[in-house]
Every structure is written in structure tokens, then in C-alpha cells.
Design an enzyme around this catalytic site. Structure first.
Site, PDB file in Angstrom:
ATOM      1  N   LYS A  13      26.077  16.909  42.117  1.00 53.60           N
ATOM      2  CA  LYS A  13      26.599  16.039  43.186  1.00 53.60           C
ATOM      3  C   LYS A  13      26.555  16.776  44.533  1.00 53.60           C
ATOM      4  O   LYS A  13      26.075  16.245  45.531  1.00 53.60           O
ATOM      5  CB  LYS A  13      28.056  15.616  42.896  1.00 53.60           C
ATOM      6  N   ARG A  88      38.353  10.293  41.110  1.00 50.18           N
ATOM      7  CA  ARG A  88      38.219  11.061  39.883  1.00 50.18           C
ATOM      8  C   ARG A  88      38.881  10.356  38.696  1.00 50.18           C
ATOM      9  O   ARG A  88      38.788  10.820  37.570  1.00 50.18           O
ATOM     10  CB  ARG A  88      38.934  12.363  40.165  1.00 50.18           C
ATOM     11  N   ARG A 127      26.210  29.322  38.548  1.00 52.98           N
ATOM     12  CA  ARG A 127      26.284  28.965  39.973  1.00 52.98           C
ATOM     13  C   ARG A 127      26.818  30.130  40.813  1.00 52.98           C
ATOM     14  O   ARG A 127      27.787  30.772  40.482  1.00 52.98           O
ATOM     15  CB  ARG A 127      27.201  27.757  40.156  1.00 52.98           C
ATOM     16  N   ARG A 160      32.669  30.769  41.693  1.00 48.74           N
ATOM     17  CA  ARG A 160      33.941  30.039  41.764  1.00 48.74           C
ATOM     18  C   ARG A 160      34.874  30.451  40.622  1.00 48.74           C
ATOM     19  O   ARG A 160      34.413  30.684  39.507  1.00 48.74           O
ATOM     20  CB  ARG A 160      33.663  28.531  41.689  1.00 48.74           C
ATOM     21  N   ARG A 171      37.212  21.197  32.068  1.00 47.31           N
ATOM     22  CA  ARG A 171      36.756  20.272  33.127  1.00 47.31           C
ATOM     23  C   ARG A 171      35.876  19.172  32.528  1.00 47.31           C
ATOM     24  O   ARG A 171      35.926  18.014  32.956  1.00 47.31           O
ATOM     25  CB  ARG A 171      35.985  21.044  34.205  1.00 47.31           C
TER      26      ARG A 171
END
Ligand code: AP5
Length: 215
Positions: A13, A88, A127, A160, A171
Site C-alpha cells: 500500500k 482498518r 523491509r 520498523r 498483524r
């Protein structure tokens, strides 16, 4: 265009939103980025949000909704925006509809970026993001030329806090239980569009713009 980007954690996203900004100058409103900025600034809101984020849970709606409403009132949102990571859950989607109703507006589209859940763990554990310019890398799929350094600006890359396997698992569960039902919510309103988020990032972007009718 007022657009909601839907998709599991790691679906891309943020990656696609950044390309939309570069090409069309639409502001990206990422509730994850807003919350991380509050955590970084050490505000009360940030301190409250951090415990939820680090455990992979959603931050309470009461915190997120005020933050979004304030952001949508800013001048740069007058001609449209991309909501990334919001809404969400169904309560947030209904609250967004109410916020827009109040000002006589509505969403143009909700775009779901679809990636099989089993592909997401590597995307998230790999990431890395530049502290200075926000450019994103992935140590498995799109590594920087020099480890730990941004190709664009030389800034330091960081991982992160919530990109650890156990938190990612949580998650993904939260996504399946609370966020995935929004696909039906927006389909019921007749504004759902979807693209595959697997494969080459530029090719996905070409599909995104074609699907939205803005290419
Ligand atoms: P948030 O920041 O929104 O995280 P997320 O939804 O988990 O999404 P990500 O940012 O992890 O993934 P993405 O889809 O943007 O993927 P990206 O482009 O980065 O939320 C974090 C937390 O904040 C939540 O857990 C929650 O606690 C809280 N929160 C946020 N919003 C909230 C809300 N509304 N209500 C309550 N709580 C909220 O890509 C990922 C990686 O994959 C990158 O390395 C990238 O380079 C790579 N990649 C991208 N595309 C491809 C591709 N095509 N092929 C290979 N690799 C790719």
C-alpha cells in the site's frame, strides 16, 4: 480523487501510494506514519499508541479517528487524498462515511491490493526504510547498493519495531479478522476495485492507474 487503499500488512500500500504521489501529487494520509511520528515525538498519543503497535494490535478508534479528522481538514486535502491504512475496521469505515457526509463528500474508490498471505512475512521482515527521505528497500527483493545506506540520499536505513516475526503474525491475524471484512463493506457500496500486488512494482502501478481510470 478520494481513495482508500486496502490490503494486508506488506501488500505494498505504502509503495503504491508513494508512486501515486510522485505522479499525481495526491497527498497520502497514512495512519501508520502519523502514529509513528507521534511515537517518535514522544507525545501522550504516541506513548499510548506504541503499546498497541508493538504488539501488532490496532490502536483504539478513539485515538485514530480524531487524528484522521484533523488531517482531512487541512488545505492540501481539498482536492482529494489517498488513505493508506485507514479505515482498518467497520467502525472506522462508518466513521469515515459520517465525516465525509458532514461535508457533502464521498469516496471515489476503495482499491484492494491483493497478495497471498504466505508471501508477506519476507516482505515485512526484509523491509528497510531511510530515516531521512523515507525511501523503502527490501533486503530480499530490492536491496540498497550499500548495506544500511539509502541509494537516493545516503541516509541510514532502519527496520520498523513491528517488523519482527511474532508481531507480524499478530498483524496478519488482526488484518484477517478486522480489516478484510472491509472488502465486502466497499463492495456493497459499489466502489471496490482490486489489483494483484504480486510481481514487478512498476507493472503493479500501471495496473493501479488503469484500474482507477487515471493512467
Ligand atoms: P501501518 O503502518 O499501516 O502498517 P501495515 O498496514 O501493517 O502496512 P505496512 O506499512 O506494513 O505495509 P504496506 O502495505 O504499506 O507495504 P509496503 O509498501 O511498506 O500500521 C502499523 C500499525 O499502526 C498497525 O499494526 C496498528 O497498530 C497501527 N495503525 C495504523 N493505522 C491504524 C488504524 N487505522 N487504526 C488502528 N491502528 C492503526 O511494502 C512492504 C515491503 O514489501 C517493503 O520492503 C517493500 O519494498 C516491499 N514490496 C512492496 N511491493 C513489493 C512487490 N511488488 N514485490 C516485492 N516486494 C515488495
Amino acid at each position: 480523487m478520494r481513495l482508500v487503499l486496502l490490503g494486508a500488512p506488506g501488500a505494498g500500500k505504502g509503495t503504491q501510494a508513494k508512486k501515486l504521489i510522485e505522479k499525481y501529487g495526491m497527498p497520502q494520509i497514512s495512519t501508520g506514519d502519523l502514529l509513528r511520528a507521534a511515537v517518535g515525538a514522544g507525545t501522550e498519543l504516541g506513548k499510548e499508541a506504541k503499546t498497541y503497535m508493538d504488539s501488532g494490535n490496532l490502536v483504539p478508534d478513539s485515538v485514530v479517528l480524531g487524528m484522521v479528522e484533523e488531517r482531512l481538514r487541512q488545505d492540501d486535502c481539498k482536492n482529494g487524498y489517498i488513505l493508506d491504512g485507514f479505515p482498518r475496521n467497520t467502525a472506522q469505515a462508518e466513521a469515515l462515511d459520517e465525516m465525509l457526509d458532514k461535508v457533502g463528500m464521498s469516496l471515489d474508490a476503495a482499491l484492494s491490493v491483493d497478495v497471498p498471505l504466505e508471501d508477506l512475512m519476507k516482505r515485512l521482515t526484509g523491509r528497510r526504510t531511510c530515516k531521512d527521505c523515507g525511501q523503502m528497500y527490501n533486503i530480499y527483493f530490492s536491496a540498497p547498493a550499500t548495506e544500511g545506506k539509502c541509494d537516493k540520499c545516503g541516509g541510514e536505513l532502519y527496520q520498523r519495531d513491528d517488523d519482527q516475526e511474532e508481531t507480524i503474525q499478530k498483524r496478519l491475524e488482526v488484518y484477517t479478522e478486522q480489516t478484510a471484512p472491509l472488502i465486502d463493506y466497499y463492495s456493497g457500496k459499489g466502489i471496490l476495485k482490486s489489483v494483484s500486488g504480486t510481481g514487478n512494482i512498476d507493472e503493479i502501478f500501471a495496473n493501479v492507474t488503469a484500474t482507477l481510470g487515471i493512467s
